[in-house]
Design a protein around this motif. Structure first.
Motif, short mmCIF file in Angstrom:
data_model
loop_
_atom_site.label_atom_id
_atom_site.label_comp_id
_atom_site.label_asym_id
_atom_site.label_seq_id
_atom_site.Cartn_x
_atom_site.Cartn_y
_atom_site.Cartn_z
N ILE A 253 0.83 -1.21 0.00
CA ILE A 253 0.00 0.00 0.00
C ILE A 253 0.86 1.25 0.00
CG2 ILE A 253 -1.60 1.36 1.41
CD1 ILE A 253 -2.82 -1.33 2.33
N ILE A 254 1.88 1.29 0.86
CA ILE A 254 2.74 2.47 0.97
C ILE A 254 3.50 2.70 -0.33
CG2 ILE A 254 4.80 3.38 2.13
CD1 ILE A 254 3.69 2.11 4.72
N GLU A 255 4.02 1.64 -0.93
CA GLU A 255 4.76 1.79 -2.19
C GLU A 255 3.83 2.26 -3.30
OE1 GLU A 255 8.09 1.70 -2.40
OE2 GLU A 255 7.92 1.41 -0.23
N GLU A 256 2.62 1.76 -3.34
CA GLU A 256 1.66 2.20 -4.36
C GLU A 256 1.30 3.67 -4.17
OE1 GLU A 256 -1.56 -0.54 -3.91
OE2 GLU A 256 -0.72 -1.99 -5.34
N LEU A 257 1.18 4.09 -2.92
CA LEU A 257 0.87 5.49 -2.65
C LEU A 257 2.01 6.40 -3.12
CD1 LEU A 257 -0.78 5.43 0.90
CD2 LEU A 257 -1.88 5.93 -1.28
N LYS A 258 3.23 5.97 -2.93
CA LYS A 258 4.38 6.77 -3.38
C LYS A 258 4.35 6.96 -4.89
CE LYS A 258 7.60 5.36 0.32
NZ LYS A 258 8.86 4.64 0.60
N LEU A 259 4.14 5.86 -5.62
CA LEU A 259 4.10 5.95 -7.08
C LEU A 259 2.94 6.82 -7.54
CD1 LEU A 259 5.02 5.20 -9.89
CD2 LEU A 259 3.76 3.03 -9.68
N GLU A 260 1.79 6.63 -6.93
CA GLU A 260 0.62 7.41 -7.30
C GLU A 260 0.87 8.90 -7.03
OE1 GLU A 260 -4.03 7.96 -5.86
OE2 GLU A 260 -2.99 6.07 -5.46
N HIS A 261 1.54 9.19 -5.94
CA HIS A 261 1.81 10.59 -5.60
C HIS A 261 2.76 11.22 -6.61
CE1 HIS A 261 1.73 14.04 -2.96
NE2 HIS A 261 3.05 14.13 -3.07
N LEU A 262 3.79 10.51 -7.01
CA LEU A 262 4.70 11.04 -8.02
C LEU A 262 3.95 11.33 -9.31
CD1 LEU A 262 7.53 11.78 -9.03
CD2 LEU A 262 7.84 9.39 -9.67
N LYS A 263 3.04 10.44 -9.70
CA LYS A 263 2.26 10.67 -10.92
C LYS A 263 1.39 11.91 -10.80
CE LYS A 263 2.23 5.89 -12.58
NZ LYS A 263 1.41 4.69 -12.89
N LEU A 264 0.85 12.16 -9.60
CA LEU A 264 0.09 13.38 -9.38
C LEU A 264 0.96 14.61 -9.57
CD1 LEU A 264 -2.01 12.47 -6.19
CD2 LEU A 264 -2.92 12.93 -8.48
N ILE A 265 2.18 14.56 -9.05
CA ILE A 265 3.12 15.69 -9.19
C ILE A 265 3.43 15.95 -10.66
CG2 ILE A 265 5.53 16.38 -8.81
CD1 ILE A 265 5.34 14.98 -6.06
N ILE A 266 3.67 14.90 -11.42
CA ILE A 266 4.01 15.04 -12.84
C ILE A 266 2.80 15.52 -13.63
CG2 ILE A 266 4.80 13.83 -14.89
CD1 ILE A 266 6.88 14.31 -12.55
N ASN A 267 1.63 14.93 -13.39
CA ASN A 267 0.43 15.34 -14.12
C ASN A 267 0.07 16.79 -13.83
OD1 ASN A 267 0.08 12.87 -15.38
ND2 ASN A 267 -1.24 12.05 -13.76
N ASN A 268 0.30 17.24 -12.60
CA ASN A 268 0.05 18.63 -12.27
C ASN A 268 0.97 19.55 -13.06
OD1 ASN A 268 -1.22 20.75 -10.51
ND2 ASN A 268 0.90 20.98 -9.84
N ALA A 269 2.23 19.14 -13.18
CA ALA A 269 3.19 19.93 -13.97
C ALA A 269 2.74 20.01 -15.43
CB ALA A 269 4.57 19.30 -13.87
N LEU A 270 2.35 18.88 -15.99
CA LEU A 270 1.90 18.85 -17.39
C LEU A 270 0.67 19.73 -17.59
CD1 LEU A 270 2.31 15.02 -18.06
CD2 LEU A 270 3.72 16.85 -19.02
N SER A 271 -0.23 19.71 -16.62
CA SER A 271 -1.45 20.51 -16.74
C SER A 271 -1.16 22.00 -16.68
CB SER A 271 -2.44 20.13 -15.63
OG SER A 271 -2.02 20.64 -14.37
N ARG A 272 0.01 22.36 -16.14
CA ARG A 272 0.40 23.77 -16.02
C ARG A 272 1.37 24.19 -17.12
NH1 ARG A 272 -1.00 25.50 -10.80
NH2 ARG A 272 -0.53 27.58 -11.57
N GLY A 273 1.53 23.34 -18.13
CA GLY A 273 2.34 23.71 -19.29
C GLY A 273 3.80 23.32 -19.22
N ILE A 274 4.19 22.58 -18.21
CA ILE A 274 5.57 22.09 -18.13
C ILE A 274 5.62 20.76 -18.87
CG2 ILE A 274 7.41 21.32 -16.58
CD1 ILE A 274 6.26 23.18 -14.45
N THR A 275 6.34 20.72 -19.99
CA THR A 275 6.32 19.55 -20.88
C THR A 275 7.43 18.55 -20.62
OG1 THR A 275 7.72 20.61 -22.55
CG2 THR A 275 5.33 21.01 -22.69
N PHE A 276 8.49 18.97 -19.94
CA PHE A 276 9.68 18.14 -19.70
C PHE A 276 10.49 17.91 -20.99
CE2 PHE A 276 6.70 17.08 -16.31
CZ PHE A 276 7.49 17.27 -15.20
N ASN A 277 10.17 18.66 -22.04
CA ASN A 277 10.93 18.54 -23.29
C ASN A 277 12.15 19.44 -23.26
OD1 ASN A 277 8.91 16.85 -24.31
ND2 ASN A 277 7.78 18.58 -25.20
N MET A 278 13.23 18.97 -23.83
CA MET A 278 14.44 19.77 -24.05
C MET A 278 15.01 20.36 -22.77
SD MET A 278 14.63 19.24 -27.23
CE MET A 278 16.04 20.27 -27.63
#
Length: 325
Positions: A253-278
């Motif tokens: 459960i704890i490991e799944e929560l960590k992965l899910e949380h990282l995905k939330l951080i990344i998706n939030n960045a993408l939604s704000r226009g941060i593409t991680f390109n270049m």
């Protein structure tokens, strides 16, 4: 000419981190940003390592590990007594470690959340508080008296990571800094050494969000009431136990929560226009250690500095070195 000491402090909602430079030597300190007001002249417990009994402005305050997690500060503002006391305590302990003379000149750099850094009024209020309204700071820390004067505080924004600490490494690259703290997660894009103002974003995706979800899951699945301290220990240990019994499925459960949380951080960045390109992607802050396994899994080429907890401090210190060279 008086000696000067350079002090860089990143006082977060979980930990206060500080680095000092004096006569070619470096000194550091880190303690939990937790505060409990106690009865003046009546507190009799022995002060343990990582904790400080502070007497400031006729108040007796206990800081650090001896204070329960429930006394952590979850407000967004840094213009508060807990941060003022934590910063002054860090200064006192660095002066002690460096064995400075009483008239040493303190050159101080402090962190501000990006939202406050962009607001001139909030910046000025914070600066005045930390400069103690141009009054000498007097305090007792664990029974030892300190007095010092703080002026011309340099304010730096959270989320710069080690960019300014290692300019040769970053000046020719584009970088995305993701600073994962306990309460907030801060994003900032750099073109070389220049931060992009429109990319300076703060979200509430700090590590505390995992703890909140974990508390609810444990309560629902195991029928056990969980405190803030319990959740902190479970996340740090990687499992939950009750009465000495380890719930094996809690590890998953704890490991799944960590992965899910990282995905939330990344998706939030993408939604704000941060593409991680270049751009190089650099994760800093204490949360990057908690999520290290999954950062490396999802971003194999991402950079996590050797000591990400102090990354902001290193840059703050470099700014002071240049300013007061």
């Amino acid at each position: 000419m008086k000696d000067q000491i350079l002090i860089a402090i990143d006082s977060g909602k979980s930990n206060t981190k500080a680095i000092a430079s004096y006569k070619g030597n470096k000194y550091s300190i880190k303690f939990r940003t937790k505060m409990l007001q106690v009865e003046k002249n009546r507190f009799g417990a022995e002060i343990q390592p990582g904790s400080y009994l502070v007497d400031f402005n006729d108040r007796a305050i206990l800081l650090g590990d001896m204070v329960d997690e429930a006394n952590s500060d979850y407000s967004l503002s840094k213009t508060s007594l807990i941060h003022q006391i934590s910063i002054y305590t860090a200064i006192s302990q660095l002066l002690k470690k460096a064995n400075t003379p009483s008239d040493v000149v303190i050159r101080l750099a402090l962190n501000l959340p990006i939202t406050s850094f962009k607001d001139q009024l909030q910046k000025e209020k914070f600066k005045q508080l930390m400069e103690n309204n141009n009054q000498t700071v007097y305090l007792l820390v664990n029974g030892q008296a300190y007095s010092f004067f703080v002026e011309d505080v340099t304010l730096a924004f959270e989320g710069m990571g080690e960019v300014y600490a290692k300019p040769e490494k970053y000046k020719h690259n584009n970088s995305i800094i993701i600073d994962i703290g306990s309460l907030n997660c801060t994003y900032c894009q750099f073109i070389g050494l220049q931060p992009q103002i429109d990319s300076m974003i703060v979200s509430d995706y700090g590590i505390n969000r995992i703890k909140g979800v974990l508390r609810n899951i444990i309560n629902e699945r195991y029928g056990v009431s969980v405190s803030s301290r319990d959740a902190e220990l479970a996340l740090r240990s990687g499992y939950f136990s009750n009465g000495g019994h380890i719930f094996e499925d809690s590890k998953v459960i704890i490991e799944e929560l960590k992965l899910e949380h990282l995905k939330l951080i990344i998706n939030n960045a993408l939604s704000r226009g941060i593409t991680f390109n270049m751009s190089d992607t650099i994760f800093v802050g204490g949360g990057s250690l908690t999520l290290r396994r999954y950062i490396k899994q999802e971003f194999p080429h991402a950079i996590i500095p050797d000591n990400p907890v102090y990354s902001n401090c290193y840059s703050f210190l470099k700014i002071l070195e240049i300013k007061y060279a």
